[in-house]
Structures are given as C-alpha cells and as structure tokens.
Design an enzyme around this catalytic site. Structure first.
Site, short mmCIF file in Angstrom:
data_model
loop_
_atom_site.label_atom_id
_atom_site.label_comp_id
_atom_site.label_asym_id
_atom_site.label_seq_id
_atom_site.Cartn_x
_atom_site.Cartn_y
_atom_site.Cartn_z
N GLU A 1 74.20 49.10 47.08
CA GLU A 1 74.66 50.15 45.91
C GLU A 1 76.02 50.02 45.33
O GLU A 1 76.70 51.19 45.04
CB GLU A 1 74.38 51.63 46.43
CG GLU A 1 72.96 51.86 46.88
CD GLU A 1 72.59 53.47 47.15
OE1 GLU A 1 73.69 54.03 47.26
OE2 GLU A 1 71.50 53.40 47.41
N ASP B 1 59.14 54.11 47.84
CA ASP B 1 58.39 55.47 48.08
C ASP B 1 58.14 55.99 46.70
O ASP B 1 59.04 55.81 45.74
CB ASP B 1 59.09 56.61 48.93
CG ASP B 1 60.74 56.59 48.71
OD1 ASP B 1 61.13 56.49 47.56
OD2 ASP B 1 61.31 56.99 49.39
N HIS C 1 62.78 53.70 44.72
CA HIS C 1 62.52 55.11 44.91
C HIS C 1 62.02 55.38 43.64
O HIS C 1 62.93 55.69 42.80
CB HIS C 1 63.66 55.73 45.50
CG HIS C 1 64.28 55.17 46.85
ND1 HIS C 1 63.47 55.16 48.02
CD2 HIS C 1 65.34 54.60 47.23
CE1 HIS C 1 64.35 54.86 48.99
NE2 HIS C 1 65.29 54.27 48.52
N ASN D 1 71.41 44.92 47.31
CA ASN D 1 70.26 45.92 47.09
C ASN D 1 70.89 47.03 46.45
O ASN D 1 72.20 47.42 46.75
CB ASN D 1 70.18 46.28 48.79
CG ASN D 1 68.78 47.19 48.95
OD1 ASN D 1 67.82 46.62 48.50
ND2 ASN D 1 68.93 48.21 49.44
N GLU E 1 62.74 49.53 49.75
CA GLU E 1 62.74 51.16 50.10
C GLU E 1 61.78 51.71 49.31
O GLU E 1 61.89 52.87 48.93
CB GLU E 1 64.20 51.61 49.96
CG GLU E 1 65.21 50.82 50.50
CD GLU E 1 66.44 51.48 50.56
OE1 GLU E 1 66.85 52.85 50.12
OE2 GLU E 1 67.64 50.91 50.79
C1 XIL Z 1 68.58 57.37 53.80
C2 XIL Z 1 67.86 57.74 55.15
O1 XIL Z 1 66.58 57.58 54.58
C3 XIL Z 1 68.25 59.20 55.45
O2 XIL Z 1 67.80 59.17 56.73
C4 XIL Z 1 69.78 59.37 55.33
O3 XIL Z 1 70.19 60.52 55.92
C5 XIL Z 1 70.42 58.81 54.20
O4 XIL Z 1 70.12 57.70 53.82
N1 XIL Z 1 69.22 54.33 49.83
C6 XIL Z 1 69.49 53.45 51.09
C7 XIL Z 1 69.12 54.30 52.17
O5 XIL Z 1 69.92 52.17 50.69
O6 XIL Z 1 69.84 53.72 53.29
C8 XIL Z 1 69.02 55.36 52.09
O7 XIL Z 1 68.49 56.11 53.60
C9 XIL Z 1 68.18 56.08 51.10
C10 XIL Z 1 68.65 55.58 49.68
#
Ligand code: XIL
Length: 298
Positions: free
Chosen positions: A127, A234, A205, A169, A232
């Site tokens: 990020e 979802d 996401h 990422n 990641e």
């Molecule tokens: C999130 C986790 O799922 C949570 O448990 C934590 O509180 C915050 O981080 N992008 C990412 C992940 O790269 O590391 C994040 O994970 C979600 C967004």
C-alpha cells in the site's frame, strides 16, 4: 475435484486463506482450513508491529504457529508484509530520516532472513501508493525517507531470501485507473533497471461487484514479466456475491501468470469487514453459494 485447493492445483494455481494464529485451536476453523486450502497468509502475525514490537527485539512466536501449521499440513505460506505504513510499531511511528531508513532495512533483512526458505511469496511493500487520480506515492514516514525506499526494500529482501518471490501489494489497483497505472509504471521501471520484483498482489477487497477490466488489468501487469496474485479477496454479501466470486476466479484463470488466489479469512465471522459477510463459508462453517461458484469456476 471437490475442494478449492485440489481444483486450483489441477489448474496449476494455489488457493489460500488469511488465517489467525489464535484460531488454530478451533476445530471447525482448522477443519475447513486443512480441507480446502493449500496456502496461508498470516492476517496480522508477520506485520512489523507483531514481529518487532521493540526496536531490535524480534518476536516470531505467533508467526511460527502459522508457519508450523502450514508446513505440517502441506500448505505454502505467503509472507505479509515486510513494510507498510499501517501497523508500524509505535517506536517506528515516531522515527524519521536516516534512522528510520536503517530501521526499515534492518527489519526487512531480519524478518526475511528468519523465514528464509519458508515463504513462497513476500509482500515486501504494501500500500505505498495514494488513492485518487494523482498517481503519487502515499505520504508516510517510510516515503519521507526517500523515494528509493521501495527498491531498497526489494533489494534487501532478495539478498535475505533469494528463493522467495518478491511482491508489491496494494488495494484499489484492481481496475485500470491512475493508482494502478502508477504501480504499473513502477514495476515497468523496476524491470527495466533490474530491481528485483517478481509479482504484484491485488488485494481485491470488493463491494458487490468486481471491475469489468479486472482481467485486463491483471493481464497488463503479467505482460511486464511479473506474476500476479489475488491476495486478499473478499466480496460483500448480496445477490451478486456468488457471481462476483465466479468472475474473480475466472479472471485469474484467464491470465496464465496469475498463480493463485487468497481469500481474506475463512468464515464470515472471521472477516475484518464486520457485517459484510464477504467470505466463502458462513459463520457456522457451512459452504455458501459463493463457495460453490468458486469451486465450479476452478
Ligand atoms: C487487516 C486485518 O484483517 C485486521 O485483522 C487488522 O486489524 C487490520 O489489517 N489490507 C492489508 C491487510 O494488506 O493487512 C489488512 O488486514 C486488510 C487491508
């Protein structure tokens, strides 16, 4: 095949989940994990605040529980994440300049060295780009150490663990837009100058739909000579959830360099997106329509 991992493997891909070390004693959770997945990502346990809570003092207990569970059950491990502006330990948050730069590089070297040989892909930097149309880097104390911090991190990670695939990422980079194009240009520049980068992770996401140019975006990155991974995934619950999961799966399968998919949790109750029910298993651990859609698409 009748499970996500076996079906993905038949297509030459892995199918992973983000997991939490403190849930590995839950038999429902671990039962699904062991049955359906062949790759894991530590949801929090390998982040900077978890692995170096005090400067120079490294803690791998929780990360090791994840790695040991994975290795005992034949799963690969994605490393997440060596450098990220979020979940920095408080000591690092208050640092800047050359002191922070050396602390960052020491962190990359120490953690990548500790896990050497056990990680199939590392999110070396997470990020680092700004949202919106600027195409700029995100402002952070990491960025303020100098624009070369990302390539320095990748070089340090390569030196520490030469066999791991090294990924950049990010989120909101899933479609073709100014932010993803800025990442694209960085990757192109890294490849041209020999900065070691092997893969790009697309967090994915999503709301209730996936971008219409998702596949095209994955493909343009792959054409630069890097692997791409959905890291990641979802997708918000709603009438389109199963269809959107199907489309995301198909997008990866359509790109030969898309090497695997990771969903960000197992059951809806495990999700960081409270109330969105964005995963493949309901809170009781039952398979959802989204699960069947992914399985059938693989
Ligand atoms: C999130 C986790 O799922 C949570 O448990 C934590 O509180 C915050 O981080 N992008 C990412 C992940 O790269 O590391 C994040 O994970 C979600 C967004």
């Amino acid at each position: 095949a009748t499970t996500l991992d076996a079906s993905a493997a038949a297509k030459g891909r892995y199918f992973g989940a983000a997991i939490a070390a403190n849930k590995l004693s839950d038999p429902v959770y671990t039962g699904i994990l062991n049955r359906e997945f062949d790759s894991v990502t530590a949801e929090n346990e390998m982040k900077w605040d978890a692995t170096e809570p005090r400067q120079g003092q490294f803690t791998y207990t929780a990360g090791d529980r994840i790695v040991n569970h994975a290795r005992a059950n034949g799963m690969k491990v994605r490393g997440h994440a060596l450098l990220w502006h979020s979940q920095e330990p408080s000591w690092a948050q208050s640092m800047s300049g050359t002191a922070l730069r050396s602390a960052m590089m020491n962190h990359v070297t120490k953690v990548a060295t500790y896990y050497k040989g056990k990680i199939h892909s590392w999110d070396v930097v997470n990020e680092a780009f700004a949202d919106g149309n600027s195409g700029a880097r995100r402002d952070s104390n990491l960025q303020r150490t100098g624009n070369d911090w990302i390539e320095a991190a990748f070089r340090a990670a390569r030196a520490a663990d030469p066999a791991a695939k090294l990924c950049y990422n990010d989120y909101n980079t899933d479609s073709i837009n100014p932010k993803s194009t800025a990442v694209y240009n960085m990757v192109k520049d890294f490849k041209a100058r020999g900065v070691p980068i092997d893969c790009v992770g697309f967090q994915s996401h999503f709301g209730t739909t996936i971008p219409s140019d998702y596949k095209a975006n994955l493909q343009r990155f792959a054409a630069l000579g890097v692997d791409v991974q959905i890291t990641e995934l979802d997708i918000e619950q709603g009438s389109n959830q199963a269809n959107a999961y199907k489309q995301a799966t198909e997008a990866c399968l359509a790109v030969s360099r898309c090497t695997g998919i990771t969903v960000w949790g197992i059951r809806d109750s495990d999700s960081w997106r409270t109330g969105k029910n964005p995963l493949l298993f309901d809170s009781s651990g039952n398979k959802k329509a989204a699960y069947t859609a992914v399985l059938n698409a693989l």
